[in-house]
Design a protein around this motif. Structure first.
Motif, PDB file in Angstrom:
ATOM      1  N   ALA A 119      -9.149   1.074   5.874  1.00 50.85           N
ATOM      2  CA  ALA A 119     -10.404   0.384   6.181  1.00 50.85           C
ATOM      3  C   ALA A 119     -10.986   0.821   7.524  1.00 50.85           C
ATOM      4  CB  ALA A 119     -10.184  -1.132   6.170  1.00 50.85           C
ATOM      5  N   ARG A 120     -10.134   1.233   8.450  1.00 47.67           N
ATOM      6  CA  ARG A 120     -10.591   1.589   9.803  1.00 47.67           C
ATOM      7  C   ARG A 120     -10.553   3.099  10.064  1.00 47.67           C
ATOM      8  NH1 ARG A 120      -7.403  -2.234  13.866  1.00 47.67           N
ATOM      9  NH2 ARG A 120      -8.586  -0.932  15.325  1.00 47.67           N
ATOM     10  N   TYR A 121     -10.433   3.892   9.012  1.00 46.67           N
ATOM     11  CA  TYR A 121     -10.324   5.340   9.114  1.00 46.67           C
ATOM     12  C   TYR A 121     -11.459   5.943   9.959  1.00 46.67           C
ATOM     13  CZ  TYR A 121     -10.037  10.216   7.613  1.00 46.67           C
ATOM     14  OH  TYR A 121      -9.954  11.583   7.590  1.00 46.67           O
ATOM     15  N   GLY A 122     -12.650   5.396   9.860  1.00 50.12           N
ATOM     16  CA  GLY A 122     -13.792   5.905  10.616  1.00 50.12           C
ATOM     17  C   GLY A 122     -13.566   5.877  12.120  1.00 50.12           C
ATOM     18  N   ILE A 138      -4.548   1.870  15.513  1.00 48.99           N
ATOM     19  CA  ILE A 138      -5.031   1.433  14.204  1.00 48.99           C
ATOM     20  C   ILE A 138      -3.794   1.117  13.370  1.00 48.99           C
ATOM     21  CG2 ILE A 138      -6.378   1.970  12.137  1.00 48.99           C
ATOM     22  CD1 ILE A 138      -7.880   4.087  13.759  1.00 48.99           C
ATOM     23  N   PRO A 139      -3.487  -0.175  13.151  1.00 48.13           N
ATOM     24  CA  PRO A 139      -2.292  -0.517  12.378  1.00 48.13           C
ATOM     25  C   PRO A 139      -2.315   0.115  10.984  1.00 48.13           C
ATOM     26  CG  PRO A 139      -3.223  -2.466  13.427  1.00 48.13           C
ATOM     27  CD  PRO A 139      -4.216  -1.361  13.604  1.00 48.13           C
ATOM     28  N   MET A 140      -1.148   0.530  10.512  1.00 44.83           N
ATOM     29  CA  MET A 140      -1.058   1.134   9.194  1.00 44.83           C
ATOM     30  C   MET A 140      -1.642   0.214   8.125  1.00 44.83           C
ATOM     31  SD  MET A 140       2.270   2.595   7.249  1.00 44.83           S
ATOM     32  CE  MET A 140       2.253   2.754   5.485  1.00 44.83           C
ATOM     33  N   SER A 141      -1.442  -1.084   8.265  1.00 48.88           N
ATOM     34  CA  SER A 141      -1.933  -2.037   7.268  1.00 48.88           C
ATOM     35  C   SER A 141      -3.460  -2.087   7.204  1.00 48.88           C
ATOM     36  CB  SER A 141      -1.379  -3.437   7.552  1.00 48.88           C
ATOM     37  OG  SER A 141      -1.836  -3.900   8.819  1.00 48.88           O
ATOM     38  N   GLU A 142      -4.131  -1.583   8.233  1.00 43.97           N
ATOM     39  CA  GLU A 142      -5.595  -1.579   8.278  1.00 43.97           C
ATOM     40  C   GLU A 142      -6.159  -0.164   8.270  1.00 43.97           C
ATOM     41  OE1 GLU A 142      -6.724  -3.711  11.818  1.00 43.97           O
ATOM     42  OE2 GLU A 142      -5.336  -5.350  11.386  1.00 43.97           O
ATOM     43  N   GLY A 167       8.802   6.186  10.362  1.00 42.80           N
ATOM     44  CA  GLY A 167       8.568   5.996   8.928  1.00 42.80           C
ATOM     45  C   GLY A 167       7.114   5.768   8.567  1.00 42.80           C
ATOM     46  N   ARG A 168       6.494   4.802   9.210  1.00 39.23           N
ATOM     47  CA  ARG A 168       5.085   4.509   8.920  1.00 39.23           C
ATOM     48  C   ARG A 168       4.188   5.662   9.359  1.00 39.23           C
ATOM     49  NH1 ARG A 168       4.948  -1.134  11.925  1.00 39.23           N
ATOM     50  NH2 ARG A 168       6.636  -0.051  12.998  1.00 39.23           N
ATOM     51  N   SER A 169       4.501   6.227  10.505  1.00 36.44           N
ATOM     52  CA  SER A 169       3.679   7.338  10.982  1.00 36.44           C
ATOM     53  C   SER A 169       3.789   8.545  10.057  1.00 36.44           C
ATOM     54  CB  SER A 169       4.039   7.702  12.423  1.00 36.44           C
ATOM     55  OG  SER A 169       5.418   7.962  12.560  1.00 36.44           O
ATOM     56  N   ALA A 170       4.931   8.733   9.416  1.00 32.01           N
ATOM     57  CA  ALA A 170       5.083   9.828   8.457  1.00 32.01           C
ATOM     58  C   ALA A 170       4.130   9.632   7.280  1.00 32.01           C
ATOM     59  CB  ALA A 170       6.528   9.918   7.972  1.00 32.01           C
ATOM     60  N   GLN A 171       4.004   8.402   6.806  1.00 27.42           N
ATOM     61  CA  GLN A 171       3.107   8.121   5.683  1.00 27.42           C
ATOM     62  C   GLN A 171       1.649   8.378   6.078  1.00 27.42           C
ATOM     63  OE1 GLN A 171       3.925   4.375   3.559  1.00 27.42           O
ATOM     64  NE2 GLN A 171       5.861   4.326   4.689  1.00 27.42           N
ATOM     65  N   VAL A 172       1.260   7.936   7.265  1.00 26.21           N
ATOM     66  CA  VAL A 172      -0.106   8.149   7.728  1.00 26.21           C
ATOM     67  C   VAL A 172      -0.349   9.636   7.972  1.00 26.21           C
ATOM     68  CG1 VAL A 172      -1.760   7.665   9.588  1.00 26.21           C
ATOM     69  CG2 VAL A 172      -0.358   5.817   8.646  1.00 26.21           C
ATOM     70  N   THR A 173       0.636  10.333   8.521  1.00 23.39           N
ATOM     71  CA  THR A 173       0.497  11.776   8.739  1.00 23.39           C
ATOM     72  C   THR A 173       0.226  12.492   7.428  1.00 23.39           C
ATOM     73  OG1 THR A 173       1.931  11.744  10.690  1.00 23.39           O
ATOM     74  CG2 THR A 173       1.676  13.862   9.559  1.00 23.39           C
ATOM     75  N   MET A 174       0.975  12.175   6.383  1.00 29.58           N
ATOM     76  CA  MET A 174       0.769  12.826   5.091  1.00 29.58           C
ATOM     77  C   MET A 174      -0.634  12.524   4.549  1.00 29.58           C
ATOM     78  SD  MET A 174       3.241  14.769   4.660  1.00 29.58           S
ATOM     79  CE  MET A 174       2.676  15.353   3.083  1.00 29.58           C
ATOM     80  N   TYR A 175      -1.102  11.311   4.715  1.00 32.87           N
ATOM     81  CA  TYR A 175      -2.461  10.957   4.286  1.00 32.87           C
ATOM     82  C   TYR A 175      -3.486  11.810   5.036  1.00 32.87           C
ATOM     83  CZ  TYR A 175      -6.761   8.294   3.676  1.00 32.87           C
ATOM     84  OH  TYR A 175      -8.061   7.928   3.400  1.00 32.87           O
ATOM     85  N   LEU A 176      -3.323  11.922   6.351  1.00 31.07           N
ATOM     86  CA  LEU A 176      -4.270  12.686   7.156  1.00 31.07           C
ATOM     87  C   LEU A 176      -4.255  14.164   6.780  1.00 31.07           C
ATOM     88  CD1 LEU A 176      -3.750  11.039  10.650  1.00 31.07           C
ATOM     89  CD2 LEU A 176      -5.696  10.752   9.089  1.00 31.07           C
ATOM     90  N   LEU A 230      -3.019  10.680  20.680  1.00 32.62           N
ATOM     91  CA  LEU A 230      -1.933   9.919  20.069  1.00 32.62           C
ATOM     92  C   LEU A 230      -2.518   8.753  19.278  1.00 32.62           C
ATOM     93  CD1 LEU A 230       1.222   9.895  20.073  1.00 32.62           C
ATOM     94  CD2 LEU A 230       1.091   8.253  21.941  1.00 32.62           C
ATOM     95  N   LEU A 231      -2.147   8.666  18.010  1.00 29.35           N
ATOM     96  CA  LEU A 231      -2.554   7.574  17.131  1.00 29.35           C
ATOM     97  C   LEU A 231      -1.340   6.692  16.876  1.00 29.35           C
ATOM     98  CD1 LEU A 231      -4.453   6.123  15.097  1.00 29.35           C
ATOM     99  CD2 LEU A 231      -3.695   7.805  13.392  1.00 29.35           C
ATOM    100  N   ASP A 232      -1.409   5.434  17.303  1.00 30.33           N
ATOM    101  CA  ASP A 232      -0.323   4.471  17.134  1.00 30.33           C
ATOM    102  C   ASP A 232      -0.646   3.600  15.925  1.00 30.33           C
ATOM    103  OD1 ASP A 232       1.452   2.245  17.366  1.00 30.33           O
ATOM    104  OD2 ASP A 232       1.571   2.540  19.530  1.00 30.33           O
ATOM    105  N   VAL A 233       0.218   3.628  14.902  1.00 29.95           N
ATOM    106  CA  VAL A 233      -0.050   2.884  13.669  1.00 29.95           C
ATOM    107  C   VAL A 233       0.829   1.644  13.524  1.00 29.95           C
ATOM    108  CG1 VAL A 233      -0.950   4.908  12.471  1.00 29.95           C
ATOM    109  CG2 VAL A 233       1.492   4.373  12.272  1.00 29.95           C
ATOM    110  N   ARG A 234       1.444   1.205  14.636  1.00 31.06           N
ATOM    111  CA  ARG A 234       2.257  -0.022  14.578  1.00 31.06           C
ATOM    112  C   ARG A 234       1.348  -1.245  14.467  1.00 31.06           C
ATOM    113  NH1 ARG A 234       5.300  -0.304  19.736  1.00 31.06           N
ATOM    114  NH2 ARG A 234       3.332   0.532  20.496  1.00 31.06           N
ATOM    115  N   GLU A 235       1.940  -2.358  14.112  1.00 24.65           N
ATOM    116  CA  GLU A 235       1.177  -3.596  13.959  1.00 24.65           C
ATOM    117  C   GLU A 235       0.829  -4.202  15.328  1.00 24.65           C
ATOM    118  OE1 GLU A 235      -0.112  -4.579  10.992  1.00 24.65           O
ATOM    119  OE2 GLU A 235       0.782  -2.715  10.286  1.00 24.65           O
TER     120      GLU A 235
END
Length: 109
Positions: free
Chosen positions: A42-45, A35-39, A65-74, A15-20
């Motif tokens: 930079a912290r992808y590694g 790993i907050p979405m805002s970071e 909402g934010r997790s959807a954006q990160v999911t699409m990126y991944l 589980l990856l939590d992208v909240r602040e």
């Protein structure tokens, strides 16, 4: 958008939590990687080091909402990633544990 229901997640699923930070500090799922979405870029590694090589990355935020954006990126990076439908709000409503870093009961804010 690839999604998964909270009720379909099993103990031990990645589980990856992208909240602040303040949201994470109030309460999160035990064992989640934060790993907050805002970071995130930079912290992808950190994700590539922690994620299972042959497993799925379940991405969660407060409501989805934010997790959807990160999911699409991944997914665009070739990673098997899914958005957790409804986020931590549904996680908590489903009776899944929410804790603080110290292990005390937490809350979704």
């Amino acid at each position: 958008m690839p999604t998964v229901e909270v009720t379909d997640l099993k103990d031990g699923d990645f589980l990856l939590d992208v909240r602040e930070d303040e949201e994470w500090d109030a309460g999160h799922a035990e064992g989640a990687l934060h790993i907050p979405m805002s970071e995130f870029v930079a912290r992808y590694g950190e994700l590539t080091e922690a994620a299972p090589q042959d497993g799925r990355v379940n991405v969660i935020c407060r409501s989805g909402g934010r997790s959807a954006q990160v999911t699409m990126y991944l997914v665009q990076q070739g990673i098997d990633a899914v958005n957790v439908d409804g986020g931590m709000q549904v996680w908590q409503a489903a009776g899944r544990p929410v804790i603080t870093d110290g292990g005390a009961p937490g809350a979704v804010v």
